[in-house]
Design a protein around this motif. Sequence first.
Motif, short mmCIF file in Angstrom:
data_model
loop_
_atom_site.label_atom_id
_atom_site.label_comp_id
_atom_site.label_asym_id
_atom_site.label_seq_id
_atom_site.Cartn_x
_atom_site.Cartn_y
_atom_site.Cartn_z
N ARG A 14 0.82 -1.22 0.00
CA ARG A 14 0.00 0.00 0.00
C ARG A 14 0.85 1.27 0.00
O ARG A 14 0.33 2.36 0.20
CB ARG A 14 -0.93 0.01 1.23
CG ARG A 14 -1.89 -1.16 1.34
CD ARG A 14 -2.87 -1.29 0.17
NE ARG A 14 -3.75 -0.15 -0.01
CZ ARG A 14 -4.95 -0.01 0.54
NH1 ARG A 14 -5.44 -0.94 1.32
NH2 ARG A 14 -5.67 1.07 0.29
N GLN A 16 2.26 3.06 -2.39
CA GLN A 16 1.86 4.09 -3.35
C GLN A 16 0.53 4.73 -2.95
O GLN A 16 0.33 5.93 -3.13
CB GLN A 16 1.78 3.54 -4.78
CG GLN A 16 1.65 4.64 -5.82
CD GLN A 16 2.81 5.64 -5.79
OE1 GLN A 16 3.98 5.26 -5.82
NE2 GLN A 16 2.49 6.93 -5.73
N ASP A 17 -0.38 3.94 -2.38
CA ASP A 17 -1.64 4.51 -1.89
C ASP A 17 -1.37 5.54 -0.80
O ASP A 17 -1.99 6.61 -0.78
CB ASP A 17 -2.55 3.41 -1.33
CG ASP A 17 -3.01 2.42 -2.38
OD1 ASP A 17 -3.15 2.82 -3.56
OD2 ASP A 17 -3.21 1.25 -2.02
N ASN A 20 0.13 8.73 -2.36
CA ASN A 20 -0.91 9.51 -3.02
C ASN A 20 -1.78 10.25 -2.01
O ASN A 20 -2.10 11.43 -2.20
CB ASN A 20 -1.79 8.60 -3.89
CG ASN A 20 -1.04 8.01 -5.06
OD1 ASN A 20 0.04 8.46 -5.43
ND2 ASN A 20 -1.59 6.96 -5.62
N ALA A 21 -2.17 9.58 -0.94
CA ALA A 21 -3.02 10.20 0.08
C ALA A 21 -2.30 11.33 0.79
O ALA A 21 -2.88 12.40 1.04
CB ALA A 21 -3.51 9.15 1.07
N GLU A 78 -8.59 7.41 4.63
CA GLU A 78 -7.96 6.63 3.56
C GLU A 78 -6.91 5.67 4.10
O GLU A 78 -6.86 4.52 3.71
CB GLU A 78 -7.32 7.58 2.55
CG GLU A 78 -6.29 6.96 1.62
CD GLU A 78 -6.83 5.90 0.67
OE1 GLU A 78 -6.07 5.01 0.28
OE2 GLU A 78 -8.02 5.96 0.32
N TYR A 82 -4.26 0.56 6.70
CA TYR A 82 -3.00 -0.04 6.23
C TYR A 82 -1.73 0.63 6.75
O TYR A 82 -0.65 0.42 6.22
CB TYR A 82 -2.97 -0.11 4.70
CG TYR A 82 -3.11 1.19 3.95
CD1 TYR A 82 -2.01 2.01 3.72
CD2 TYR A 82 -4.34 1.59 3.45
CE1 TYR A 82 -2.13 3.18 3.03
CE2 TYR A 82 -4.47 2.77 2.75
CZ TYR A 82 -3.36 3.56 2.54
OH TYR A 82 -3.49 4.73 1.83
#
Length: 97
Positions: A14, A16-17, A20-21, A78, A82
């Motif tokens: 996770r 990259q998630d 981005n967030a 978000e 994770y």
Amino acid sequence: MYHVAVYFDVQPERRQDFINAAIKDGRDSGANEPGTLRFELIQDENNENRFYLNEGYESAEAFDIHANGQYFAEFFAEIGSYVEGPTWLLRGNRVEA
């Protein structure tokens, strides 16, 4: 200037998630919260799954506005499933000579 620094440990799949967030949170906060002066995302050089947020605000009150605002809430909604953290590293005002 009021400073805060925290780190998060992110599940590898996770990463990259999270990036981005965090970038979205910093961009939106900087554009729409006048007291937000600096919002930096830093990846640890020895642990690719650890990220630091290094932030600067006009005052502790400006940070409180951010911490109670829309972008902060969206960021934690978000990432909540994770990441481990945030782990606080510092909170305080820069000492001026």
